[in-house]
Design a protein around this motif. Sequence first.
Motif, PDB file in Angstrom:
ATOM      1  N   ARG A 134      15.768 -47.550   0.732  1.00 37.75           N
ATOM      2  CA  ARG A 134      16.544 -46.788   1.717  1.00 37.75           C
ATOM      3  C   ARG A 134      15.638 -45.901   2.561  1.00 37.75           C
ATOM      4  N   ASP A 135      14.336 -46.184   2.500  1.00 32.46           N
ATOM      5  CA  ASP A 135      13.322 -45.449   3.256  1.00 32.46           C
ATOM      6  C   ASP A 135      13.258 -43.968   2.877  1.00 32.46           C
ATOM      7  N   GLN A 136      13.509 -43.676   1.582  1.00 27.56           N
ATOM      8  CA  GLN A 136      13.381 -42.320   1.071  1.00 27.56           C
ATOM      9  C   GLN A 136      12.135 -42.240   0.192  1.00 27.56           C
ATOM     10  N   LYS A 137      11.479 -41.114   0.279  1.00 21.51           N
ATOM     11  CA  LYS A 137      10.257 -40.917  -0.496  1.00 21.51           C
ATOM     12  C   LYS A 137      10.586 -40.673  -1.973  1.00 21.51           C
ATOM     13  N   ILE A 138       9.917 -41.413  -2.834  1.00 21.42           N
ATOM     14  CA  ILE A 138      10.062 -41.270  -4.281  1.00 21.42           C
ATOM     15  C   ILE A 138       8.710 -40.848  -4.846  1.00 21.42           C
ATOM     16  N   LEU A 139       8.723 -39.851  -5.722  1.00 19.51           N
ATOM     17  CA  LEU A 139       7.508 -39.447  -6.424  1.00 19.51           C
ATOM     18  C   LEU A 139       7.549 -40.035  -7.826  1.00 19.51           C
ATOM     19  N   GLU A 140       6.436 -40.623  -8.221  1.00 15.66           N
ATOM     20  CA  GLU A 140       6.325 -41.204  -9.550  1.00 15.66           C
ATOM     21  C   GLU A 140       5.285 -40.396 -10.327  1.00 15.66           C
TER      22      GLU A 140
ATOM     23  N   GLN B 220      10.507 -40.755 -12.256  1.00  6.62           N
ATOM     24  CA  GLN B 220      10.638 -40.903 -10.811  1.00  6.62           C
ATOM     25  C   GLN B 220      11.652 -39.887 -10.313  1.00  6.62           C
ATOM     26  N   THR B 221      11.357 -39.296  -9.149  1.00  7.51           N
ATOM     27  CA  THR B 221      12.245 -38.292  -8.578  1.00  7.51           C
ATOM     28  C   THR B 221      12.145 -38.292  -7.059  1.00  7.51           C
ATOM     29  N   ARG B 222      13.232 -37.879  -6.427  1.00  5.52           N
ATOM     30  CA  ARG B 222      13.217 -37.650  -4.975  1.00  5.52           C
ATOM     31  C   ARG B 222      12.923 -36.174  -4.688  1.00  5.52           C
ATOM     32  N   SER B 223      12.983 -35.337  -5.719  1.00  2.03           N
ATOM     33  CA  SER B 223      12.749 -33.901  -5.568  1.00  2.03           C
ATOM     34  C   SER B 223      11.264 -33.610  -5.510  1.00  2.03           C
ATOM     35  N   LYS B 224      10.952 -32.460  -4.944  1.00  2.00           N
ATOM     36  CA  LYS B 224       9.562 -32.031  -4.925  1.00  2.00           C
ATOM     37  C   LYS B 224       9.114 -31.699  -6.340  1.00  2.00           C
ATOM     38  N   VAL B 225       7.879 -32.023  -6.645  1.00  2.00           N
ATOM     39  CA  VAL B 225       7.305 -31.745  -7.952  1.00  2.00           C
ATOM     40  C   VAL B 225       6.511 -30.453  -7.858  1.00  2.00           C
ATOM     41  N   VAL B 226       6.768 -29.532  -8.767  1.00  2.00           N
ATOM     42  CA  VAL B 226       6.026 -28.285  -8.818  1.00  2.00           C
ATOM     43  C   VAL B 226       4.957 -28.462  -9.882  1.00  2.00           C
ATOM     44  N   LEU B 227       3.713 -28.389  -9.474  1.00  4.96           N
ATOM     45  CA  LEU B 227       2.602 -28.565 -10.402  1.00  4.96           C
ATOM     46  C   LEU B 227       2.092 -27.197 -10.822  1.00  4.96           C
ATOM     47  N   CYS B 228       2.311 -26.854 -12.082  1.00  4.52           N
ATOM     48  CA  CYS B 228       1.857 -25.578 -12.628  1.00  4.52           C
ATOM     49  C   CYS B 228       0.829 -25.886 -13.700  1.00  4.52           C
ATOM     50  N   THR B 229      -0.419 -25.680 -13.387  1.00  6.03           N
ATOM     51  CA  THR B 229      -1.469 -26.032 -14.330  1.00  6.03           C
ATOM     52  C   THR B 229      -1.916 -24.853 -15.173  1.00  6.03           C
ATOM     53  N   GLY B 230      -1.283 -23.716 -14.984  1.00  5.63           N
ATOM     54  CA  GLY B 230      -1.718 -22.537 -15.725  1.00  5.63           C
ATOM     55  C   GLY B 230      -2.966 -21.961 -15.079  1.00  5.63           C
ATOM     56  N   PHE B 231      -3.780 -21.357 -15.886  1.00  7.39           N
ATOM     57  CA  PHE B 231      -4.956 -20.686 -15.364  1.00  7.39           C
ATOM     58  C   PHE B 231      -6.220 -21.283 -15.953  1.00  7.39           C
ATOM     59  N   ASP B 232      -6.275 -22.584 -15.999  1.00  7.63           N
ATOM     60  CA  ASP B 232      -7.418 -23.270 -16.595  1.00  7.63           C
ATOM     61  C   ASP B 232      -8.536 -23.363 -15.562  1.00  7.63           C
ATOM     62  N   VAL B 233      -9.424 -22.356 -15.576  1.00 11.93           N
ATOM     63  CA  VAL B 233     -10.494 -22.317 -14.581  1.00 11.93           C
ATOM     64  C   VAL B 233     -11.482 -23.463 -14.757  1.00 11.93           C
ATOM     65  N   SER B 234     -11.473 -24.107 -15.917  1.00  9.90           N
ATOM     66  CA  SER B 234     -12.397 -25.219 -16.127  1.00  9.90           C
ATOM     67  C   SER B 234     -12.066 -26.405 -15.232  1.00  9.90           C
ATOM     68  N   GLN B 235     -10.831 -26.455 -14.724  1.00  8.07           N
ATOM     69  CA  GLN B 235     -10.417 -27.555 -13.857  1.00  8.07           C
ATOM     70  C   GLN B 235     -10.510 -27.199 -12.373  1.00  8.07           C
ATOM     71  N   ASN B 236     -10.827 -25.968 -12.062  1.00  7.23           N
ATOM     72  CA  ASN B 236     -10.896 -25.527 -10.677  1.00  7.23           C
ATOM     73  C   ASN B 236     -12.282 -25.843 -10.112  1.00  7.23           C
ATOM     74  N   PRO B 237     -12.367 -26.744  -9.129  1.00  6.66           N
ATOM     75  CA  PRO B 237     -13.679 -27.135  -8.607  1.00  6.66           C
ATOM     76  C   PRO B 237     -14.436 -25.994  -7.922  1.00  6.66           C
ATOM     77  N   LEU B 238     -13.728 -24.950  -7.502  1.00  4.23           N
ATOM     78  CA  LEU B 238     -14.400 -23.814  -6.870  1.00  4.23           C
ATOM     79  C   LEU B 238     -15.049 -22.896  -7.894  1.00  4.23           C
ATOM     80  N   ILE B 239     -14.575 -22.941  -9.121  1.00  9.73           N
ATOM     81  CA  ILE B 239     -15.021 -21.977 -10.126  1.00  9.73           C
ATOM     82  C   ILE B 239     -15.831 -22.606 -11.249  1.00  9.73           C
TER      83      ILE B 239
END
Length: 170
Positions: A57-63, A80-99
């Motif tokens: 139906r030409d609607q965006k699906i997130l998998e 699968q969802t049509r809703s926006k996904v909220v990504l909350c990774t916590g405060f894991d600085v080991s995954q932050n490429p800037l830090i």
Amino acid sequence: KGVSVIIIDGNDPSKKSMDPSCRLSPKSTTGLDRHSDKIRVLEGRKCVSVTSFMDNRDQKILEVKLADCNNTSEMKQTLQTRSKVVLCTGFDVSQNPLIKDLFHWRDDGVPEVSIEYDESTKTPNLFLVGPMLRHDIQNCSVDKEDGGCETAVFCFIYKFRTRFQVVASE
């Protein structure tokens, strides 16, 4: 109203901690339980990818692909969802490429900081506050059979009231 939520918890459910810095407060847990008809918690899962595609139906699906928290190559399920996904990774600085390149890292994935001021041992004048902050304490009051050290995880109030004063004084 009428909204349902799925919370993906990447922590291993068999390794529950009593430390309030590593788990939800009893009040938050009670709130989740009270709304269990609308909130579902998937424990022991990690998000390994989020992709999108257009449906017929030409609607965006997130998998969202989920893997086992202890073995990310073992796929557990796909959502699968049509809703926006909220990504909350916590405060894991080991995954932050800037830090992540600004700290030395211990084998257990914890950033190395000075005991006195929680300062990076690699980058002068860079201080760490928050849930990644750990200190090993020798000869603590907890008797350990293996003679090793106990890791102190400072609770939220201690971290954000007391440790800020330590960092600010430096």
